[in-house]
Scaffold this motif. Structure first.
Motif, PDB file in Angstrom:
ATOM      1  N   LYS A 199       0.831  -1.211   0.000  1.00  0.00           N
ATOM      2  CA  LYS A 199       0.000   0.000   0.000  1.00  0.00           C
ATOM      3  C   LYS A 199       0.861   1.255   0.000  1.00  0.00           C
ATOM      4  O   LYS A 199       0.546   2.244  -0.658  1.00  0.00           O
ATOM      5  CB  LYS A 199      -0.915   0.010   1.228  1.00  0.00           C
ATOM      6  N   LYS A 200       1.959   1.200   0.731  1.00  0.00           N
ATOM      7  CA  LYS A 200       2.856   2.352   0.792  1.00  0.00           C
ATOM      8  C   LYS A 200       3.479   2.626  -0.581  1.00  0.00           C
ATOM      9  O   LYS A 200       3.547   3.769  -1.025  1.00  0.00           O
ATOM     10  CB  LYS A 200       3.947   2.104   1.830  1.00  0.00           C
ATOM     11  N   ILE A 201       3.906   1.574  -1.264  1.00  0.00           N
ATOM     12  CA  ILE A 201       4.522   1.720  -2.587  1.00  0.00           C
ATOM     13  C   ILE A 201       3.501   2.241  -3.587  1.00  0.00           C
ATOM     14  O   ILE A 201       3.760   3.191  -4.327  1.00  0.00           O
ATOM     15  CB  ILE A 201       5.132   0.383  -3.059  1.00  0.00           C
ATOM     16  N   LEU A 202       2.323   1.625  -3.608  1.00  0.00           N
ATOM     17  CA  LEU A 202       1.300   2.042  -4.573  1.00  0.00           C
ATOM     18  C   LEU A 202       0.746   3.421  -4.246  1.00  0.00           C
ATOM     19  O   LEU A 202       0.426   4.199  -5.146  1.00  0.00           O
ATOM     20  CB  LEU A 202       0.178   1.006  -4.628  1.00  0.00           C
ATOM     21  N   GLY A 203       0.656   3.738  -2.971  1.00  0.00           N
ATOM     22  CA  GLY A 203       0.180   5.057  -2.572  1.00  0.00           C
ATOM     23  C   GLY A 203       1.146   6.161  -2.950  1.00  0.00           C
ATOM     24  O   GLY A 203       0.743   7.298  -3.190  1.00  0.00           O
TER      25      GLY A 203
END
Length: 115
Positions: A24-28
């Motif tokens: 989620k952190k990478i995609l966010g």
């Protein structure tokens, strides 16, 4: 595909077992939306498996999938070996000419920019 890319990025960054929060952190960071159901499915499928083995298995499976784009080459090779059966088809493709549109010029307006 973006979930797989995020998983691979996390693995390349040194995280051997990326979590949902990591993905989620990478995609966010790039503003991509996250589908939690698909993410959980991906994580459950790769849990406890070696990434290099997964890639090797996937590569073996993709080797048997037709990828398109090579149709003309695939047809030309058997014809060339059998005596040129596909040569006329290749010649017809070369005969096709592109029709280029004539660009408009300033001569049609009766004046030039530099008059």
């Amino acid at each position: 595909m973006k979930l797989i890319a995020a998983y691979l990025l996390a693995a390349l960054g040194g995280n051997a077992s990326p979590s949902a929060e990591d993905l989620k952190k990478i995609l966010g960071s790039v503003g991509a939306e996250v589908d939690d159901d698909r993410m959980q499915l991906l994580l459950s499928e790769v849990k406890g498996k070696d990434l290099t083995e997964l890639i090797a298995c996937g590569r073996e499976k993709l080797a048997s999938v037709p990828s398109g784009g090579g149709g003309a080459v695939a047809f030309a090779a058997p014809g060339a070996a059998a005596g040129g059966g596909a040569a006329p088809a290749a010649a017809e493709a070369k005969k096709e000419e592109k029709v280029e549109e004539k660009e408009e010029s300033d001569d049609d307006m009766g004046f030039s920019l530099f008059d």
